[in-house]
Design an enzyme around this catalytic site. Structure first.
Site, PDB file in Angstrom:
ATOM      1  N   HIS A 179      27.100  33.627  44.165  1.00  0.00           N
ATOM      2  CA  HIS A 179      27.856  33.322  45.373  1.00  0.00           C
ATOM      3  C   HIS A 179      27.606  34.324  46.487  1.00  0.00           C
ATOM      4  CE1 HIS A 179      30.651  36.380  43.789  1.00  0.00           C
ATOM      5  NE2 HIS A 179      31.164  36.446  44.998  1.00  0.00           N
TER       6      HIS A 179
ATOM      7  N   HIS B 252      36.835  45.961  50.784  1.00  0.00           N
ATOM      8  CA  HIS B 252      37.551  45.562  49.576  1.00  0.00           C
ATOM      9  C   HIS B 252      37.292  46.572  48.464  1.00  0.00           C
ATOM     10  CE1 HIS B 252      33.670  43.448  49.385  1.00  0.00           C
ATOM     11  NE2 HIS B 252      33.859  43.114  48.117  1.00  0.00           N
TER      12      HIS B 252
END
Length: 309
Positions: free
Chosen positions: A120, A185
Site C-alpha cells: 500500500h 506518525h
C-alpha cells in the site's frame, strides 16, 4: 524527450481503506475530499506515465537484504495489503530503464527488480491519484522503515538526478512524479537491533513466507486504528508543507535523521519520498491540503506543483 507534468505528494494510511468511509466532517473526510480533487487535477493533466516513489512495509523487502532504493523495471505486483490492489501492475519498462541509466550516470547504484512486490506504500497513492491502476508506472521503493536509511540530503540529490533522467528519457509523453508517505506518525520500531523474538525473525526472514508474516502483522496494525488520542504533530506537518511550498527542501534536509524522528516520529521518515519527488520536478508546491487524522495514526497531507480546483 519526456516532459515532467508535475509532482504530487500524498500521505497514505491503512485506515484510509480499512475503516468505514467517514461521515461528512468525520476523521479523514477532508483528506479524502482533497484526494478526489487531486485525482481530478491529475486527470486534467493527462499524464502518459507516472513515477511512484514510496516505502515498503516488509512485504517486498526484508533484512536478509535491505537496499536503500529499488527500481522496478519489468514486472510489478501489488501485495494487496489493507485494501490496496493485489496483482499485476502496468510497468513503463522503457521509461524505467531510462531512469536507471540516468541515475547510474549520476552516481547512484540503485537496486533493480525484474519482479517487484509493492504494497500500500506505493499502490494506495497510485490508485488515489489516478483513479485506478491502468496508468503505466515506474515504481521506486525507498527504505524508510529502519536503519540504514538514506540520508535526507542523499534523497534530495537522488531526486534531482531522477528529474534529469526523466527529462532526457526517450519517452514520447508526459510523466507525473508522485510520492507516497508520511507525514508525522509514531510506529513501533522495526530495527532488528531493538526488537526480539518472533517479530525480529520475521523482519529478517519474512521473505520465506511473506503471507504468513503479513497475516500475523495485520491484526497488530488494525489494533492501532480508530484512536483519537494517537500522536500526530500537526504543527510540524504544516511546517513541512510550507517549506516545500517555498521550494525550501534544504531546511527539511538540514534536520537530519534524529531531529526528524523527534519531530515527526519513526513514520515521518517516509517524507524522504516527498523530497525525492519534489526535487525531481524542480518546482515548489502550488497547492496543499492537510488534515491531522489520529484515528488513522497519521497526519494526512497532499501537495502538488500544479493547481487543484
Amino acid at each position: 524527450m519526456a516532459a515532467i507534468a508535475g509532482f504530487a505528494g500524498m500521505s497514505h494510511s491503512p485506515f484510509a481503506t480499512l475503516l468505514p468511509p467517514p461521515a461528512e466532517g468525520g476523521p479523514g473526510a477532508k483528506f479524502l475530499a482533497d484526494a478526489d480533487r487531486a485525482r481530478r487535477a491529475v486527470e486534467a493533466l493527462a499524464p502518459d506515465a507516472i513515477v511512484v516513489i514510496g516505502p515498503d512495509h516488509f512485504h517486498g523487502n526484508f533484512y536478509d537484504v535491505m537496499p536503500p532504493f529499488v527500481l522496478g523495471v519489468e514486472h510489478a505486483a501489488g501485495f494487496g495489503d489493507f485494501g490496496s490492489t493485489e496483482g499485476p501492475l502496468p510497468v513503463a519498462g522503457p521509461l524505467a530503464w531510462s531512469v536507471h541509466n540516468g541515475l547510474t550516470d549520476a552516481g547512484f547504484d540503485v537496486s533493480l527488480s525484474y519482479s517487484l512486490t509493492v504494497d500500500h506504500g506505493i499502490v494506495q497513492t497510485y490508485e488515489m491519484l489516478t483513479g485506478g491502476t491502468a496508468l503505466p508506472l515506474v515504481p521506486l521503493v525507498v527504505n524508510t522503515a529502519a536503519p540504514p536509511l538514506p540520508s535526507l540530503r542523499r534523497c534530495v540529490a537522488l531526486g534531482r538526478a531522477l528529474g534529469a533522467a526523466l527529462r532526457s528519457a526517450e519517452f514520447p509523453g508526459r510523466v507525473l512524479v508522485a510520492a507516497s508517505g508520511g507525514l508525522s506518525h509514531w510506529l513501533p520500531s522495526n530495527d532488528p537491533r531493538e526488537v526480539a523474538g518472533e517479530r525480529r525473525e520475521s523482519l529478517i526472514h519474512g521473505r520465506a513466507d511473506v503471507h504468513a508474516f503479513a497475516a500475523a502483522r495485520e491484526p497488530r496494525v488494525r489494533a492501532m486504528g480508530g484512536d483519537p488520542g494517537a500522536r500526530v504533530n500537526a504543527e510540524w506537518d504544516n511546517w513541512f508543507l510550507e517549506r516545500l511550498s517555498a521550494g525550501d527542501a534544504e531546511s527539511v534536509a538540514a534536520l537530519g535523521h534524529e531531529k526528524l524522528e523527534d519531530l515527526a516520529g519513526s513514520g515521518g521518515h517516509e517524507i524522504r519520498c516527498w523530497l525525492i519527488g519534489q526535487a525531481a520536478a524542480g518546482a515548489p508546491l502550488a497547492w496543499t491540503g492537510y488534515e491531522p487524522v489520529p484515528e488513522w495514526i497519521t497526519g494526512m497531507g497532499i501537495g502538488t506543483t500544479f493547481p487543484v480546483g
